[in-house]
Design a protein around this motif. Structure first.
Motif, mmCIF file in Angstrom:
data_model
loop_
_atom_site.group_PDB
_atom_site.id
_atom_site.type_symbol
_atom_site.label_atom_id
_atom_site.label_comp_id
_atom_site.label_asym_id
_atom_site.label_seq_id
_atom_site.Cartn_x
_atom_site.Cartn_y
_atom_site.Cartn_z
ATOM 1 N N ALA A 63 0.940 -1.050 0.288
ATOM 2 C CA ALA A 63 -0.167 0.196 0.250
ATOM 3 C C ALA A 63 0.959 1.000 -0.176
ATOM 4 O O ALA A 63 2.205 1.360 0.896
ATOM 5 C CB ALA A 63 -1.084 0.011 1.454
ATOM 6 N N ASN B 8 -17.067 3.603 1.825
ATOM 7 C CA ASN B 8 -15.960 4.642 0.722
ATOM 8 C C ASN B 8 -16.195 6.088 1.418
ATOM 9 O O ASN B 8 -17.435 6.501 1.754
ATOM 10 C CB ASN B 8 -16.960 4.356 -1.206
ATOM 11 C CG ASN B 8 -16.318 3.529 -1.142
ATOM 12 O OD1 ASN B 8 -14.960 2.627 -0.823
ATOM 13 N ND2 ASN B 8 -17.035 2.574 -2.520
ATOM 14 N N ASN C 97 -9.812 8.544 -0.542
ATOM 15 C CA ASN C 97 -10.507 8.920 0.689
ATOM 16 C C ASN C 97 -11.623 6.738 0.179
ATOM 17 O O ASN C 97 -12.588 6.590 0.396
ATOM 18 C CB ASN C 97 -11.465 8.711 1.645
ATOM 19 C CG ASN C 97 -10.361 9.950 2.379
ATOM 20 O OD1 ASN C 97 -9.668 9.539 3.122
ATOM 21 N ND2 ASN C 97 -11.436 11.139 2.909
ATOM 22 N N ARG C 98 -11.238 6.446 -1.111
ATOM 23 C CA ARG C 98 -12.658 5.280 -1.437
ATOM 24 C C ARG C 98 -11.535 4.570 -2.111
ATOM 25 O O ARG C 98 -11.671 3.275 -2.500
ATOM 26 C CB ARG C 98 -12.498 6.067 -3.152
ATOM 27 C CG ARG C 98 -13.867 4.515 -3.515
ATOM 28 C CD ARG C 98 -14.177 6.208 -4.574
ATOM 29 N NE ARG C 98 -15.345 7.192 -4.383
ATOM 30 C CZ ARG C 98 -16.369 6.602 -4.240
ATOM 31 N NH1 ARG C 98 -17.494 5.960 -4.512
ATOM 32 N NH2 ARG C 98 -17.131 8.007 -3.662
ATOM 33 N N TYR C 99 -10.222 4.918 -2.861
ATOM 34 C CA TYR C 99 -8.994 3.791 -4.142
ATOM 35 C C TYR C 99 -8.265 3.682 -2.466
ATOM 36 O O TYR C 99 -6.980 4.606 -2.503
ATOM 37 C CB TYR C 99 -9.009 4.134 -5.084
ATOM 38 C CG TYR C 99 -10.329 4.322 -6.004
ATOM 39 C CD1 TYR C 99 -10.485 3.451 -6.409
ATOM 40 C CD2 TYR C 99 -10.763 5.578 -5.918
ATOM 41 C CE1 TYR C 99 -12.392 3.518 -6.765
ATOM 42 C CE2 TYR C 99 -11.568 5.989 -7.148
ATOM 43 C CZ TYR C 99 -12.442 5.101 -7.941
ATOM 44 O OH TYR C 99 -13.650 5.040 -7.860
ATOM 45 N N VAL C 100 -7.482 2.551 -2.885
ATOM 46 C CA VAL C 100 -6.020 2.446 -2.307
ATOM 47 C C VAL C 100 -4.963 2.231 -3.601
ATOM 48 O O VAL C 100 -5.086 1.814 -4.392
ATOM 49 C CB VAL C 100 -6.063 1.158 -1.118
ATOM 50 C CG1 VAL C 100 -4.561 0.470 -0.866
ATOM 51 C CG2 VAL C 100 -6.894 0.993 -0.135
ATOM 52 N N GLN D 9 -3.687 6.113 -0.278
ATOM 53 C CA GLN D 9 -5.445 6.494 -0.414
ATOM 54 C C GLN D 9 -5.679 7.399 -1.233
ATOM 55 O O GLN D 9 -5.001 8.823 -0.930
ATOM 56 C CB GLN D 9 -5.932 6.631 1.032
ATOM 57 C CG GLN D 9 -7.978 6.144 0.775
ATOM 58 C CD GLN D 9 -8.158 6.109 2.207
ATOM 59 O OE1 GLN D 9 -7.785 7.290 3.147
ATOM 60 N NE2 GLN D 9 -9.690 5.474 2.256
ATOM 61 N N GLN E 177 -11.467 -0.309 -1.671
ATOM 62 C CA GLN E 177 -11.763 -0.924 -0.872
ATOM 63 C C GLN E 177 -13.005 -1.335 -0.050
ATOM 64 O O GLN E 177 -13.055 -1.542 0.160
ATOM 65 C CB GLN E 177 -11.280 0.651 0.726
ATOM 66 C CG GLN E 177 -12.101 2.145 0.435
ATOM 67 C CD GLN E 177 -11.516 3.184 1.034
ATOM 68 O OE1 GLN E 177 -10.353 3.448 1.151
ATOM 69 N NE2 GLN E 177 -12.398 4.037 2.041
ATOM 70 N N MET F 153 -4.621 -0.046 5.345
ATOM 71 C CA MET F 153 -4.980 -0.414 3.806
ATOM 72 C C MET F 153 -3.710 -2.051 3.993
ATOM 73 O O MET F 153 -4.565 -2.833 2.745
ATOM 74 C CB MET F 153 -3.841 0.729 3.090
ATOM 75 C CG MET F 153 -4.488 2.144 3.418
ATOM 76 S SD MET F 153 -4.730 3.412 2.047
ATOM 77 C CE MET F 153 -3.121 4.191 3.004
#
Length: 571
Positions: A397, A515, A403-406, A400, A419, A524
């Motif tokens: 990781a 999400n 605040n939705r995808y790693v 982010q 996520q 993560m």
């Protein structure tokens, strides 16, 4: 004009004796059952060519003239066999009653050429490789040779039908329009090619090239030629050996080819196909089993691309179900359904280790994912390889996004993982493996439940108890829901579901990371490690794709980076 009703038709005379039908009538009926279309004629000739071991088959069509020609380079017939080929029930493929339970060829009834002679003018040219020239034989409607002449030709056979259905005016008039007939022929050729991918196929229409299929070691190389707008990157294949207790010549096993569900799905179940011992067949139980194996990996109202080819002991098959052999009786059908489902699950999860030891080396080679060029949507080239799912920790990781995808790094590129649905997949499989109900400290009271809702809760083991007028108390709940503030809403949602599986999907969705939730690097990384261990990491239980992978090679290609030292100043 007064229409004639059934009552007006002449009655059957009960005094007339029952007697056997003449041979020519019997064979006409049989021919009409087998050769009912242009496609059926092509099918019979092509299957004969495949049985002859042909590696190159050419089909020529003149539909308006009722003319068909199939040429092959297979094992040809000597003159004495040519004279016997179209006589009814003449074949070289079986000899005794016992041979019916050891059929290892596509044709064996001895009726194909005779039936074709009944519905068209039949001519066969054939030359064995050991002879300097071949022979041309024309046949009567009874399959007897009319004329025999020598002919110069390459080794192999050329079978020509002329005036198809000319003596059957009712059938000829009822044939569909030419485009539909050609679509049926195309389907026959595609199915034969799919089951015999190493054969080179060519087809001509009115003396012009029409179709051409390039051979491939497996069906994986054929499907992109058969299905428009599908790239090699979308397909995944493998072989699974199936244990058997009987001594057979044909090793039992399953070859599977699937479209990866996060990229390849269809609006209709028209590409769920099953073959048995080299022939595409209709087996509803197997087809439904395949669809079940893709459950919770595809979006709603979408269907998979899946081709399953079974290698079955001949003694376990009865082909004598329909004259065209489009379906069959299969011994231990439930076991084959189970094996097919397990194999598809292995392919979906890329779990090479779960396949049989005897085929492990072959599977490992087949499951290596190449990186051919291709466009996914309009975003660029993507690899279909999942990021090191067999080695958790190799996917690191980095950050982010929104605040939705790693955003994660792997040794050969980058990945973007949503996520919520990645966590949903993790939780769903945990619930499948460990479904636990725990007592509630304070019962939850639900109001206004219908009879169907109460039955659904009973089916899940939640046992609603009457707690006053139109009120029911729930004293236990699935473990992930117990400490949630929205427990009453969650239980109400479960009462509206249809099965335990549906409930598990709903719980996973409700309890997964939302999400918009900020995550630290440690969280993560834990999510990525857990996700990589799942059985079906490509899609969430609702069928949405989880991961977008961008390989280092694709990055280099996009930035036009040269890998030749000395030619690039940007290395």
């Amino acid at each position: 004009m007064v229409p004639i009703s059934v009552a007006d038709s002449p009655p059957t005379d009960p005094s007339r004796p029952i007697q056997p039908l003449p041979g020519d009538v019997v064979h006409s009926i049989a021919a009409g059952e087998v050769i009912d279309s242009l496609a059926a004629a092509v099918r019979e000739l092509v299957e004969n060519a495949l049985d002859a071991g042909a590696t190159h088959i050419t089909v020529a069509l003149w539909p308006e003239q009722g003319r068909v020609q199939v040429a092959d380079n297979g094992m040809a017939m000597a003159l004495e066999n040519l004279h016997q080929a179209a006589i009814p029930h003449s074949t070289s493929k079986i000899r005794t009653q016992a041979d019916l339970w050891q059929v290892q060829s596509l044709g064996f009834r001895g009726e194909a050429l005779h039936s074709l002679a009944q519905v068209a003018q039949l001519e066969i040219c054939s030359r064995p490789s050991s002879d300097e020239s071949g022979w041309r034989v024309t046949y009567s409607a009874q399959g007897e040779p009319l004329a025999t002449t020598p002919v110069a030709m390459a080794p192999g056979s050329v079978v020509t039908l002329t005036n198809l259905f000319a003596q059957w005016p009712a059938r000829r008039q009822r044939l569909p329009a030419t485009p539909r007939q050609l679509a049926q022929v195309q389907r026959v050729l595609y199915h034969c090619a799919l089951a015999h991918p190493t054969v080179t196929w060519a087809a001509q229409l009115n003396d012009r090239p029409w179709l051409a299929l390039t051979p491939s070691p497996t069906a994986r190389g054929l499907v992109p030629q058969l299905v428009r707008a599908i790239a090699e990157v979308d397909l995944h294949e493998g072989w699974r050996a199936v244990p058997s207790t009987s001594e057979i010549d044909l090793t039992p096993g399953i070859y599977g080819l699937i479209g990866l569900p996060d990229r390849c799905h269809r609006p209709r179940p028209d590409w769920v196909k099953v073959a048995v011992n080299g022939r595409l067949v209709t087996v509803p139980e197997l087809e439904q089993g395949i669809l079940q194996a893709f459950r919770h990996t595809l979006p709603r109202h979408r269907y998979p691309l899946a081709f399953i080819h079974l290698s079955v002991a001949p003694s376990d098959i009865d082909w004598n179900r329909r004259p065209d052999k489009s379906t069959l009786y299969l011994h231990q059908l439930d076991n084959w359904v189970m094996h097919c489902q397990r194999h598809i699950e292995s392919l979906l999860g890329q779990q090479g280790a779960s396949l049989s030891d005897g085929s492990q080396q072959r599977v490992t080679q087949l499951l290596k994912t190449a990186e051919p060029g291709g466009v996914y949507g309009a975003t660029g080239d993507l690899s279909d390889a999942l990021p090191y799912r067999d080695r958790p920790g190799r996917l690191q990781a980095i950050a982010q996004v929104h605040n939705r995808y790693v955003l994660a790094e792997q040794p050969d590129g980058l990945c973007l993982i949503e996520q919520h649905i990645a966590h949903e997949r993790v939780l769903y499989e945990r619930l499948q493996d460990q479904w636990r109900l725990v007592p509630l400290t304070t019962p939850v009271v639900l109001e206004g439940l219908s009879e169907k809702q109460r039955q659904q809760l009973d089916q899940l083991g939640l046992a609603p108890e009457e707690f006053g007028p139109s009120r029911w108390a729930i004293r236990q709940a699935p473990e992930p829901l117990c400490d949630r503030d929205d427990l009453p809403d969650a239980l109400l949602e479960l009462s509206l579901g249809g099965s335990l599986n549906t409930a598990q999907v709903a719980i996973a969705c409700r309890t997964a990371i939302r999400n918009g939730t900020p995550l630290d690097l440690s969280t993560m990384q834990t999510l990525l490690d857990d996700w990589q261990r799942t059985r079906n990491p490509r899609t969430c239980p609702h069928g949405r794709p989880i991961c977008l992978t961008l390989s280092e090679t694709s990055l280099a290609r996009f930035f036009r980076r040269s890998w030749v030292v000395g030619k690039s100043h940007g290395i």
